[in-house]
Write a protein that holds these residues in place. Structure first.
Motif, PDB file in Angstrom:
ATOM      1  N   MET A 159       0.813  -1.208   0.000  1.00  0.00           N
ATOM      2  CA  MET A 159       0.000   0.000   0.000  1.00  0.00           C
ATOM      3  C   MET A 159       0.854   1.268   0.000  1.00  0.00           C
ATOM      4  N   SER A 160       2.033   1.232   0.661  1.00  0.00           N
ATOM      5  CA  SER A 160       2.769   2.490   0.700  1.00  0.00           C
ATOM      6  C   SER A 160       3.374   2.753  -0.678  1.00  0.00           C
ATOM      7  N   VAL A 161       3.427   4.030  -1.043  1.00  0.00           N
ATOM      8  CA  VAL A 161       3.879   4.407  -2.373  1.00  0.00           C
ATOM      9  C   VAL A 161       5.390   4.220  -2.441  1.00  0.00           C
ATOM     10  N   SER A 162       5.875   3.635  -3.523  1.00  0.00           N
ATOM     11  CA  SER A 162       7.321   3.485  -3.625  1.00  0.00           C
ATOM     12  C   SER A 162       7.913   4.779  -4.164  1.00  0.00           C
ATOM     13  N   HIS A 163       9.121   5.093  -3.741  1.00  0.00           N
ATOM     14  CA  HIS A 163       9.687   6.380  -4.112  1.00  0.00           C
ATOM     15  C   HIS A 163      11.064   6.191  -4.707  1.00  0.00           C
ATOM     16  N   THR A 164      11.403   7.100  -5.591  1.00  0.00           N
ATOM     17  CA  THR A 164      12.729   7.044  -6.170  1.00  0.00           C
ATOM     18  C   THR A 164      13.587   8.166  -5.613  1.00  0.00           C
ATOM     19  N   LEU A 165      12.958   9.327  -5.322  1.00  0.00           N
ATOM     20  CA  LEU A 165      13.742  10.443  -4.801  1.00  0.00           C
ATOM     21  C   LEU A 165      14.048  10.203  -3.323  1.00  0.00           C
ATOM     22  N   PRO A 166      15.241  10.642  -2.876  1.00  0.00           N
ATOM     23  CA  PRO A 166      15.629  10.363  -1.487  1.00  0.00           C
ATOM     24  C   PRO A 166      14.701  11.020  -0.463  1.00  0.00           C
ATOM     25  N   ASN A 167      14.224  12.220  -0.751  1.00  0.00           N
ATOM     26  CA  ASN A 167      13.348  12.881   0.229  1.00  0.00           C
ATOM     27  C   ASN A 167      11.892  12.867  -0.231  1.00  0.00           C
ATOM     28  N   SER A 168      11.499  11.763  -0.861  1.00  0.00           N
ATOM     29  CA  SER A 168      10.129  11.690  -1.367  1.00  0.00           C
ATOM     30  C   SER A 168       9.130  11.557  -0.215  1.00  0.00           C
ATOM     31  N   ILE A 169       7.909  11.958  -0.487  1.00  0.00           N
ATOM     32  CA  ILE A 169       6.859  11.935   0.539  1.00  0.00           C
ATOM     33  C   ILE A 169       5.726  11.061   0.015  1.00  0.00           C
ATOM     34  N   PRO A 170       5.455   9.945   0.696  1.00  0.00           N
ATOM     35  CA  PRO A 170       4.392   9.079   0.176  1.00  0.00           C
ATOM     36  C   PRO A 170       3.022   9.705   0.398  1.00  0.00           C
ATOM     37  N   PHE A 171       2.069   9.304  -0.416  1.00  0.00           N
ATOM     38  CA  PHE A 171       0.688   9.743  -0.201  1.00  0.00           C
ATOM     39  C   PHE A 171       0.179   9.185   1.129  1.00  0.00           C
ATOM     40  N   LEU A 172       0.623   7.957   1.403  1.00  0.00           N
ATOM     41  CA  LEU A 172       0.192   7.272   2.626  1.00  0.00           C
ATOM     42  C   LEU A 172       1.333   6.373   3.095  1.00  0.00           C
ATOM     43  N   ASP A 173       1.692   6.450   4.360  1.00  0.00           N
ATOM     44  CA  ASP A 173       2.743   5.584   4.907  1.00  0.00           C
ATOM     45  C   ASP A 173       2.093   4.575   5.843  1.00  0.00           C
ATOM     46  N   LEU A 174       2.021   3.330   5.361  1.00  0.00           N
ATOM     47  CA  LEU A 174       1.412   2.288   6.200  1.00  0.00           C
ATOM     48  C   LEU A 174       2.467   1.469   6.939  1.00  0.00           C
ATOM     49  N   VAL A 175       3.728   1.660   6.576  1.00  0.00           N
ATOM     50  CA  VAL A 175       4.780   0.848   7.198  1.00  0.00           C
ATOM     51  C   VAL A 175       5.078   1.358   8.615  1.00  0.00           C
ATOM     52  N   THR A 176       5.298   2.674   8.746  1.00  0.00           N
ATOM     53  CA  THR A 176       5.721   3.236  10.042  1.00  0.00           C
ATOM     54  C   THR A 176       4.780   2.855  11.200  1.00  0.00           C
ATOM     55  N   PRO A 177       3.450   3.029  11.080  1.00  0.00           N
ATOM     56  CA  PRO A 177       2.616   2.688  12.247  1.00  0.00           C
ATOM     57  C   PRO A 177       2.703   1.218  12.622  1.00  0.00           C
ATOM     58  N   HIS A 178       2.902   0.348  11.624  1.00  0.00           N
ATOM     59  CA  HIS A 178       2.976  -1.077  11.949  1.00  0.00           C
ATOM     60  C   HIS A 178       4.312  -1.441  12.591  1.00  0.00           C
ATOM     61  N   VAL A 179       5.356  -0.753  12.171  1.00  0.00           N
ATOM     62  CA  VAL A 179       6.666  -0.990  12.804  1.00  0.00           C
ATOM     63  C   VAL A 179       6.605  -0.470  14.248  1.00  0.00           C
ATOM     64  N   GLU A 180       5.986   0.698  14.428  1.00  0.00           N
ATOM     65  CA  GLU A 180       5.853   1.268  15.791  1.00  0.00           C
ATOM     66  C   GLU A 180       5.105   0.313  16.724  1.00  0.00           C
ATOM     67  N   LEU A 181       4.109  -0.378  16.193  1.00  0.00           N
ATOM     68  CA  LEU A 181       3.271  -1.246  17.043  1.00  0.00           C
ATOM     69  C   LEU A 181       3.637  -2.727  16.922  1.00  0.00           C
ATOM     70  N   GLU A 182       4.825  -3.001  16.392  1.00  0.00           N
ATOM     71  CA  GLU A 182       5.176  -4.394  16.043  1.00  0.00           C
ATOM     72  C   GLU A 182       4.970  -5.371  17.207  1.00  0.00           C
ATOM     73  N   GLN A 183       5.437  -4.979  18.386  1.00  0.00           N
ATOM     74  CA  GLN A 183       5.343  -5.885  19.534  1.00  0.00           C
ATOM     75  C   GLN A 183       3.882  -6.183  19.872  1.00  0.00           C
ATOM     76  N   GLU A 184       3.111  -5.104  19.972  1.00  0.00           N
ATOM     77  CA  GLU A 184       1.697  -5.237  20.333  1.00  0.00           C
ATOM     78  C   GLU A 184       0.949  -6.117  19.319  1.00  0.00           C
ATOM     79  N   LEU A 185       1.263  -5.918  18.046  1.00  0.00           N
ATOM     80  CA  LEU A 185       0.542  -6.638  16.990  1.00  0.00           C
ATOM     81  C   LEU A 185       0.984  -8.102  16.894  1.00  0.00           C
ATOM     82  N   THR A 186       2.272  -8.344  17.079  1.00  0.00           N
ATOM     83  CA  THR A 186       2.713  -9.746  17.005  1.00  0.00           C
ATOM     84  C   THR A 186       2.219 -10.541  18.225  1.00  0.00           C
ATOM     85  N   ASP A 187       2.023  -9.848  19.355  1.00  0.00           N
ATOM     86  CA  ASP A 187       1.445 -10.519  20.535  1.00  0.00           C
ATOM     87  C   ASP A 187       0.053 -11.072  20.212  1.00  0.00           C
ATOM     88  N   VAL A 188      -0.713 -10.298  19.432  1.00  0.00           N
ATOM     89  CA  VAL A 188      -2.067 -10.728  19.047  1.00  0.00           C
ATOM     90  C   VAL A 188      -1.975 -12.005  18.229  1.00  0.00           C
TER      91      VAL A 188
END
Ligand SMILES: Cc1ncc(COP(=O)(O)O)c(C=O)c1O
Length: 418
Positions: free
Chosen positions: A1-30
């Motif tokens: 879902m997250s937009v792939s980027h070629t430019l180093p400082n690109s800004i995705p329309f939506l970043d779905l990776v960061t929130p899941h990495v932030e909550l990794e422990q909580e989510l893997t516990d489930v």
């Protein structure tokens, strides 16, 4: 879902990776808990999520299902819309709204949206009911199709609720069922003058449908949805519809569907629900900052409008630009992701050619579809990223206020209550 980027400082329309990495422990516990109990379908994880989501929406029940589309379809069927009935909705929405109407055996008919909020216009609804309908044997009949009109589905688009007091008043006057399409509006609020209090999305209609598609404000790690209701018997009907028409195993009162929510998804949603108020606050802050910067730079885009009776949760931050394609191309070159929600109004989609609508039938929706562009919006968007988006928009459109001023004058009359 997250937009792939070629430019180093690109800004995705939506970043779905960061929130899941932030909550990794909580989510893997489930996930671990589900493996250890092998409780994959139904059970306590689903029930806990249903309770928590109902509490979040200020409703007495929520019924977890497999998608927002199923949530809508089950709500329409359970609320008593009969095959052949007309269900009124808007052409400026995702096709799932009308798919659910058709799949329930009903027929969608459209009314146009408000030009500032992009939600159902109560004036257009009133006009439809007064001019396009007639009474026959006590029933409300659409002149267009000759069929009974039984329900109306306002869509709380982009995270902002439709003007529900006005819609509910008309629905009551004409004997229509109101089902909210709240698929984009988890946590949005509406100040009801009638009730003299703020009301949550999903708590005002006879039933409401939510989607937990991954990119939504509350998203699963897969497909998921829910119906909210304030009526125990309606909740039971929806539970039966999602589970092959059975309340007791292998005793089928009606033909139903396989529309259950996986326990793992319910567990993940329960964990994420705890973070939703904070995420929604961040989205509101980003929207306010976008607005402030567009105002102060005099950038020639038309910003979203939030009436005083609304607390939107900005599932999307949608602006309008006269040269929308040019702006999107410019942003793409600058490494900034954008989207269009949605480029073709439903009455002009090939899938609905048989409904016999034509260009010009819903001019507000058509104009919006030609000019709207959704800018990056997600809770983890940084201030620096947001500022760069505004800068790049300003570079393309120029710092003139002309277009904004014209739009403000044109829209001034549309805002009755703000
Ligand atoms: C307004 C609206 N209605 C219905 C749906 C359908 O939800 P789902 O994709 O979960 O089936 C969506 C999801 O994109 C939506 O945005």
């Amino acid at each position: 879902m997250s937009v792939s980027h070629t430019l180093p400082n690109s800004i995705p329309f939506l970043d779905l990776v960061t929130p899941h990495v932030e909550l990794e422990q909580e989510l893997t516990d489930v996930f671990r808990q589900a493996l250890h109990t092998a409780g994959f379908i139904g059970g306590p994880m689903v029930e806990e999520f249903e309770k928590a989501f109902a509490a979040f929406c200020n409703t007495s029940h929520s019924i977890a299902v497999s998608s927002g589309t199923d949530a809508l379809r089950f709500a329409i069927m359970a609320c008593g819309v009969e095959p052949g009935d007309v269900v009124i909705t808007v052409p400026h929405t995702f096709i799932a709204t009308t798919e659910a109407i058709s799949q329930a055996g009903a027929l969608p008919e459209f009314v146009d949206v408000d030009e500032r909020t992009y939600n159902m216009s109560p004036e257009k609804l009133q006009e439809f009911l007064e001019k396009n309908c007639t009474r026959k044997d006590g029933k409300l009949i659409s002149r267009r199709s000759g069929r009974k009109v039984s329900a109306v589905i306002p869509v709380h688009l982009y995270g902002q609720m439709a003007d529900m007091d006005a819609i509910l008043r008309l629905a009551q006057q004409y004997g229509l069922i109101v089902i909210e399409d709240a698929c984009q509006a988890h946590g949005a609020e509406y100040f009801s003058k009638k009730l003299n209090r703020w009301m949550k999305a999903g708590s005002m209609g006879r039933a409401a449908a939510f989607s937990f598609y991954p990119g939504k404000n509350l998203g699963a790690c897969g497909e998921a949805g829910a119906v909210t209701v304030n009526d125990a018997s309606l909740a039971d009907k929806i539970k039966m519809l999602r589970d092959h028409g059975q309340a007791r195993k292998y005793y089928h009162d009606v033909e139903g569907y396989n529309g259950r929510l996986d326990a793992i998804q319910a567990g993940l949603l329960r964990a994420k629900l705890g973070h939703l108020p904070r995420w929604n606050t961040q989205r509101r802050k980003h929207a306010a900052e976008y607005n402030r910067l567009f105002e102060s730079t005099g950038t020639a885009v038309c910003q979203p409008h939030e009436p005083s009776w609304s607390r939107a949760v900005y599932h999307l931050y949608v602006v309008r630009a006269q040269d929308r394609e040019g702006l999107m191309n410019h942003l793409k070159k600058a490494g900034i992701g954008t989207g269009i929600h949605y480029p073709i109004p439903l009455h002009l989609q090939k899938a609905y050619a048989h409904l016999d609508y034509k260009q010009g039938d819903f001019p507000v929706a058509e104009k919006a579809a030609a000019e709207i562009v959704s800018l990056p919006m997600f809770p983890q968007l940084t201030e620096e990223q947001l500022h760069r988006v505004v800068e790049e928009v300003a570079v393309f459109t120029g710092g003139t206020r002309k277009h904004i001023e014209t739009e403000k004058v044109a829209f001034a009359t549309a805002d009755r209550r703000a």
